[in-house]
Each structure stands twice: as structure tokens, then as C-alpha cells.
Scaffold this motif. Structure first.
Motif, PDB file in Angstrom:
ATOM      1  N   TYR A  96     -13.447  -2.505   1.709  1.00  0.00           N
ATOM      2  CA  TYR A  96     -13.642  -1.054   1.716  1.00  0.00           C
ATOM      3  C   TYR A  96     -12.462  -0.379   1.023  1.00  0.00           C
ATOM      4  CZ  TYR A  96     -14.864   3.627   3.010  1.00  0.00           C
ATOM      5  OH  TYR A  96     -15.210   4.948   2.944  1.00  0.00           O
ATOM      6  N   ARG A  97     -12.784   0.463   0.073  1.00  0.00           N
ATOM      7  CA  ARG A  97     -11.741   1.243  -0.599  1.00  0.00           C
ATOM      8  C   ARG A  97     -12.172   2.693  -0.636  1.00  0.00           C
ATOM      9  NH1 ARG A  97     -13.088  -3.078  -4.520  1.00  0.00           N
ATOM     10  NH2 ARG A  97     -11.423  -4.603  -4.419  1.00  0.00           N
ATOM     11  N   VAL A  98     -11.221   3.595  -0.454  1.00  0.00           N
ATOM     12  CA  VAL A  98     -11.566   5.012  -0.477  1.00  0.00           C
ATOM     13  C   VAL A  98     -11.971   5.399  -1.898  1.00  0.00           C
ATOM     14  CG1 VAL A  98     -10.703   7.347  -0.119  1.00  0.00           C
ATOM     15  CG2 VAL A  98     -10.037   5.505   1.455  1.00  0.00           C
ATOM     16  N   GLY A 122      -5.621  -3.592  -6.388  1.00  0.00           N
ATOM     17  CA  GLY A 122      -5.923  -3.957  -4.994  1.00  0.00           C
ATOM     18  C   GLY A 122      -7.159  -4.835  -4.884  1.00  0.00           C
ATOM     19  N   THR A 123      -7.233  -5.595  -3.787  1.00  0.00           N
ATOM     20  CA  THR A 123      -8.391  -6.461  -3.578  1.00  0.00           C
ATOM     21  C   THR A 123      -9.348  -5.858  -2.552  1.00  0.00           C
ATOM     22  OG1 THR A 123      -7.339  -7.633  -1.748  1.00  0.00           O
ATOM     23  CG2 THR A 123      -6.998  -8.530  -3.953  1.00  0.00           C
ATOM     24  N   GLY A 124      -8.898  -4.859  -1.824  1.00  0.00           N
ATOM     25  CA  GLY A 124      -9.732  -4.292  -0.755  1.00  0.00           C
ATOM     26  C   GLY A 124      -9.696  -5.136   0.503  1.00  0.00           C
ATOM     27  N   LYS A 152       1.697   1.553  -3.609  1.00  0.00           N
ATOM     28  CA  LYS A 152       0.527   1.790  -4.484  1.00  0.00           C
ATOM     29  C   LYS A 152      -0.061   3.190  -4.284  1.00  0.00           C
ATOM     30  CE  LYS A 152      -2.159  -1.616  -3.318  1.00  0.00           C
ATOM     31  NZ  LYS A 152      -3.181  -2.657  -3.174  1.00  0.00           N
ATOM     32  N   TYR A 153      -0.145   3.622  -3.032  1.00  0.00           N
ATOM     33  CA  TYR A 153      -0.801   4.912  -2.745  1.00  0.00           C
ATOM     34  C   TYR A 153       0.207   6.023  -2.512  1.00  0.00           C
ATOM     35  CZ  TYR A 153      -4.606   1.644  -2.474  1.00  0.00           C
ATOM     36  OH  TYR A 153      -5.498   0.646  -2.788  1.00  0.00           O
ATOM     37  N   SER A 188      -8.211   2.143  -6.786  1.00  0.00           N
ATOM     38  CA  SER A 188      -7.773   0.895  -6.181  1.00  0.00           C
ATOM     39  C   SER A 188      -7.806  -0.236  -7.195  1.00  0.00           C
ATOM     40  CB  SER A 188      -8.659   0.568  -4.983  1.00  0.00           C
ATOM     41  OG  SER A 188      -8.358  -0.691  -4.493  1.00  0.00           O
ATOM     42  N   ASN A 221       0.831  -1.211   0.000  1.00  0.00           N
ATOM     43  CA  ASN A 221       0.000   0.000   0.000  1.00  0.00           C
ATOM     44  C   ASN A 221       0.864   1.259   0.000  1.00  0.00           C
ATOM     45  OD1 ASN A 221      -2.330  -1.466   0.045  1.00  0.00           O
ATOM     46  ND2 ASN A 221      -2.794  -1.126   2.209  1.00  0.00           N
ATOM     47  N   ILE A 278      -5.005   9.347   3.973  1.00  0.00           N
ATOM     48  CA  ILE A 278      -6.376   8.852   4.205  1.00  0.00           C
ATOM     49  C   ILE A 278      -7.070   9.866   5.119  1.00  0.00           C
ATOM     50  CG2 ILE A 278      -7.770   6.912   5.074  1.00  0.00           C
ATOM     51  CD1 ILE A 278      -5.149   5.201   4.934  1.00  0.00           C
ATOM     52  N   GLY A 303      -6.508  -6.183   1.886  1.00  0.00           N
ATOM     53  CA  GLY A 303      -5.177  -6.100   2.492  1.00  0.00           C
ATOM     54  C   GLY A 303      -5.196  -5.646   3.948  1.00  0.00           C
ATOM     55  N   LEU A 304      -5.877  -4.529   4.219  1.00  0.00           N
ATOM     56  CA  LEU A 304      -5.861  -4.009   5.584  1.00  0.00           C
ATOM     57  C   LEU A 304      -6.721  -4.842   6.536  1.00  0.00           C
ATOM     58  CD1 LEU A 304      -5.769  -0.112   5.145  1.00  0.00           C
ATOM     59  CD2 LEU A 304      -3.910  -1.661   5.754  1.00  0.00           C
ATOM     60  N   VAL A 309     -11.107   1.826   6.398  1.00  0.00           N
ATOM     61  CA  VAL A 309     -10.197   1.156   5.447  1.00  0.00           C
ATOM     62  C   VAL A 309      -9.800  -0.240   5.922  1.00  0.00           C
ATOM     63  CG1 VAL A 309      -9.251   3.199   4.289  1.00  0.00           C
ATOM     64  CG2 VAL A 309      -8.182   2.388   6.410  1.00  0.00           C
ATOM     65  N   ASP A 328       4.514   6.372   4.499  1.00  0.00           N
ATOM     66  CA  ASP A 328       4.724   6.748   3.096  1.00  0.00           C
ATOM     67  C   ASP A 328       4.467   8.228   2.885  1.00  0.00           C
ATOM     68  OD1 ASP A 328       1.887   7.275   2.254  1.00  0.00           O
ATOM     69  OD2 ASP A 328       1.617   5.143   2.687  1.00  0.00           O
TER      70      ASP A 328
HETATM   71  P1  ADP Z   1      -6.559  -2.399  -1.486  1.00  0.00           P
HETATM   72  O1  ADP Z   1      -6.356  -3.773  -1.984  1.00  0.00           O
HETATM   73  O2  ADP Z   1      -7.646  -1.657  -2.185  1.00  0.00           O
HETATM   74  O3  ADP Z   1      -5.282  -1.630  -1.376  1.00  0.00           O
HETATM   75  P2  ADP Z   1      -6.593  -2.404   1.435  1.00  0.00           P
HETATM   76  O4  ADP Z   1      -7.491  -3.130   2.376  1.00  0.00           O
HETATM   77  O5  ADP Z   1      -5.135  -2.699   1.531  1.00  0.00           O
HETATM   78  O6  ADP Z   1      -7.158  -2.651  -0.020  1.00  0.00           O
HETATM   79  O7  ADP Z   1      -6.825  -0.861   1.665  1.00  0.00           O
HETATM   80  C1  ADP Z   1      -8.146  -0.340   1.685  1.00  0.00           C
HETATM   81  C2  ADP Z   1      -8.178   1.075   1.143  1.00  0.00           C
HETATM   82  O8  ADP Z   1      -7.478   1.959   2.039  1.00  0.00           O
HETATM   83  C3  ADP Z   1      -7.447   1.253  -0.191  1.00  0.00           C
HETATM   84  O9  ADP Z   1      -8.300   0.955  -1.274  1.00  0.00           O
HETATM   85  C4  ADP Z   1      -7.051   2.722  -0.158  1.00  0.00           C
HETATM   86  O10 ADP Z   1      -8.146   3.513  -0.550  1.00  0.00           O
HETATM   87  C5  ADP Z   1      -6.794   2.973   1.328  1.00  0.00           C
HETATM   88  N1  ADP Z   1      -5.358   2.881   1.700  1.00  0.00           N
HETATM   89  C6  ADP Z   1      -4.721   1.806   2.225  1.00  0.00           C
HETATM   90  N2  ADP Z   1      -3.415   2.081   2.477  1.00  0.00           N
HETATM   91  C7  ADP Z   1      -3.223   3.354   2.117  1.00  0.00           C
HETATM   92  C8  ADP Z   1      -2.088   4.249   2.136  1.00  0.00           C
HETATM   93  N3  ADP Z   1      -0.887   3.854   2.573  1.00  0.00           N
HETATM   94  N4  ADP Z   1      -2.282   5.514   1.697  1.00  0.00           N
HETATM   95  C9  ADP Z   1      -3.488   5.934   1.251  1.00  0.00           C
HETATM   96  N5  ADP Z   1      -4.595   5.155   1.196  1.00  0.00           N
HETATM   97  C10 ADP Z   1      -4.472   3.890   1.616  1.00  0.00           C
END
Ligand code: ADP
Length: 257
Positions: free
Chosen positions: A205-207, A217-219, A162-163, A212, A159, A192, A221-222, A200, A187
Motif C-alpha cells: 500500500y502506498r499513498v 520504495g517497495t511498499g 524519503k518522505y 513512492s 521513510n 500521512i 517497508g511498513l 500504510v 520527520d
Molecule cells: P514504501 O516502500 O513505498 O516507502 P512503506 O511500506 O515503507 O513503502 O510505506 C507505505 C507508504 O506509506 C509509502 O508509500 C508512503 O506513501 C507512506 N509513508 C510511509 N512513511 C511515511 C512518512 N514518514 N511520511 C509520509 N508518508 C509515509
């Protein structure tokens, strides 16, 4: 939510009173609803890439794609198939986490070594965006489930790439206090918003859904990070501001399981 059961107490036909039992089923209902939502989300999330794959393949099959455009279509099919693979892997990982630790092997894991391994795996992705990875700290050993700890840090670092912005920085730090070992991933990315910082960690859940999806992304990860932390009795702290980057710190007790 409460469930109520009232039973009259009768002795030889005469009613002496009633036994009333009240159960608090709020948690049971919430868990059931979460399971239902999860299944609905899973089928939706699996169907989307599957429908794209079969759509693109059908167009090629019916001769609707110019020969020159076939590589582009093949690449999209490949991307969607990769997405599907990642999804299935994450779903399996999450359900394993929910089953608990019974089949999971505990061992002494060096968090620093883990970070270096993941750094090497993500090297190519970081290079593509010219992101500098800085792994700071030294050997920090905890007893835990290696595969879960790997997945947790992998998702956080992934992440953080990616972000992140182009030419950004990704720091991974680890240190020890008298009672805890800390892991921190920071990072210089998009950040967020405060109101999204808890959400998140929810499944799927994705912002920003489209962004994403683009980043593959799969949504999930977190959610894996959250479940993995709970399994190790660790706490998560999220600090972030839009446009200013994100810092996620996980504090593991010295004897986590
Ligand atoms: P994804 O597979 O979409 O990355 P995650 O569960 O890892 O799914 O994260 C959920 C959402 O949280 C992401 O879609 C993104 O919108 C936001 N997010 C996660 N990590 C970060 C980060 N380091 N900076 C900004 N936004 C983040």
C-alpha cells in the motif's frame, strides 16, 4: 463466514437426531484471501521493473536509442534493477517473519547503536536532501532479533528521509520507562492523512504510487515494521498530519520475546 456440517445420528436405520457443527472460518478465509492477494501483488510488482528493463534493453539492441542517450537508458535499467533487488529482499524478509522465530537468533541488542549504524548508512541519502539527522538518547538494550530490529528501524528512518522535505529534520529517540523501551522516529515531511494511517502498514500500500516509485520504495517497508513489532510483542503508534510531518513510536515490552 461460517461452515456448517449436519450429520444425522442413525442407530439401526432409525434417525434419532442430528449433530450440527458450525465453524467460524472468517479468519481462515481472510488469511487465504490475503495470501492470494499477496501473490497477485508480488507478480505484478516484479513484472513492472522487469518489463521496463527488457523494454529499455530492447530499444538499445534495436538501435532505436541515440548514442548520446545511452547513458540515460543505462541509468534507468540500473535503477529498475535496484528496485527489483530491494523488492526481492523485502519479500524474503517478510516471508521469514511469517515463518516465526524458530530460526531466528535472539540476542541482546542496543537500539542506540543500531540507530547510529543506520544513521551512518543513510548519511548520503540524508545529505542529498540536506536533512539533519538527530539521534537522541543513550544505550537501550533489549533482547530481540537483531536483523529484524535493524530492518524495522532502517525502514522507518529511510521513510523519514524519503518522505521528508528538503532541509528537513529526522529525529530518532529512545527511552525507557518502568516496563517498556520506546523507539520514536519523527520527520518534518509530507505527513500521512488520518484515513491512510492504518493502511500504510498493509503490504504494497502506498499513498502516492508515482511518488513512492520515484523514491524507490517497495511498499513493503511498513509491513515489515508491523510484523517485526508483532514478533517482539511491541505496539506501534502513528501520529501524523499532512504537511506537518510524521511521528511513529514503538513500545517494546522489556522482555519482548
Ligand atoms: P514504501 O516502500 O513505498 O516507502 P512503506 O511500506 O515503507 O513503502 O510505506 C507505505 C507508504 O506509506 C509509502 O508509500 C508512503 O506513501 C507512506 N509513508 C510511509 N512513511 C511515511 C512518512 N514518514 N511520511 C509520509 N508518508 C509515509
Amino acid at each position: 463466514f461460517y461452515q456448517l456440517l449436519a450429520n444425522p445420528v442413525k442407530v439401526t436405520g432409525k434417525t434419532y437426531g442430528a449433530v450440527i457443527m458450525v465453524w467460524d472460518i472468517t479468519e481462515k478465509n481472510a488469511a487465504e484471501q490475503m495470501r492470494r492477494e499477496f501473490s497477485a501483488n508480488v507478480s505484478h510488482e516484479l513484472k513492472t521493473p522487469l518489463m521496463s528493463i527488457s523494454g529499455y534493453a530492447e530499444l538499445i539492441e534495436n538501435g532505436m536509442v541515440q548514442p548520446a542517450d545511452i547513458p540515460e537508458f543505462a541509468s534507468r535499467i540500473h535503477q529498475e534493477a535496484n528496485r527489483l533487488t530491494a523488492l526481492v529482499q523485502d519479500i524474503i524478509q517478510l516471508s521469514k517473519l511469517e515463518e516465526g522465530t524458530s530460526q531466528m537468533q535472539e540476542e541482546v541488542v542496543d537500539l542506540y547503536e543500531l540507530a547510529e549504524d543506520i544513521g551512518a548508512t543513510l548519511h548520503h541519502a540524508a545529505k542529498k536532501k540536506d536533512i539533519t539527522m538527530k539521534i537522541e538518547g543513550a544505550t537501550q538494550e533489549i533482547t530481540g532479533v537483531r536483523q529484524i530490529l535493524y530492518e524495522m528501524l532502517y525502514n522507518l528512518m529511510d521513510n523519514g528521509i524519503k518522505y521528508n522535505v528538503e532541509h528537513g529534520i529526522l529525529w530518532v529517540r529512545m527511552w525507557k520507562t518502568t516496563d517498556k523501551i520506546y523507539w520514536q522516529v519523527e520527520d518534518t515531511g509530507i505527513g500521512i492523512a488520518k484515513e491512510e494511517q492504518e493502511r500504510v502498514y498493509e503490504r504494497f500500500y502506498r499513498v502516492d504510487k508515482s511518488h513512492s516509485r520515484q523514491t524507490g520504495g517497495t511498499g513493503l517497508g511498513l509491513s515489515i515494521v508491523k510484523h517485526g513489532a508483532a514478533l517482539h510483542h511491541a505496539q506501534i503508534r502513528t501520529e501524523s498530519q499532512p504537511g506537518q510531518g510524521t511521528k511513529i513510536t514503538i513500545g517494546f515490552p522489556l522482555d519482548p520475546i
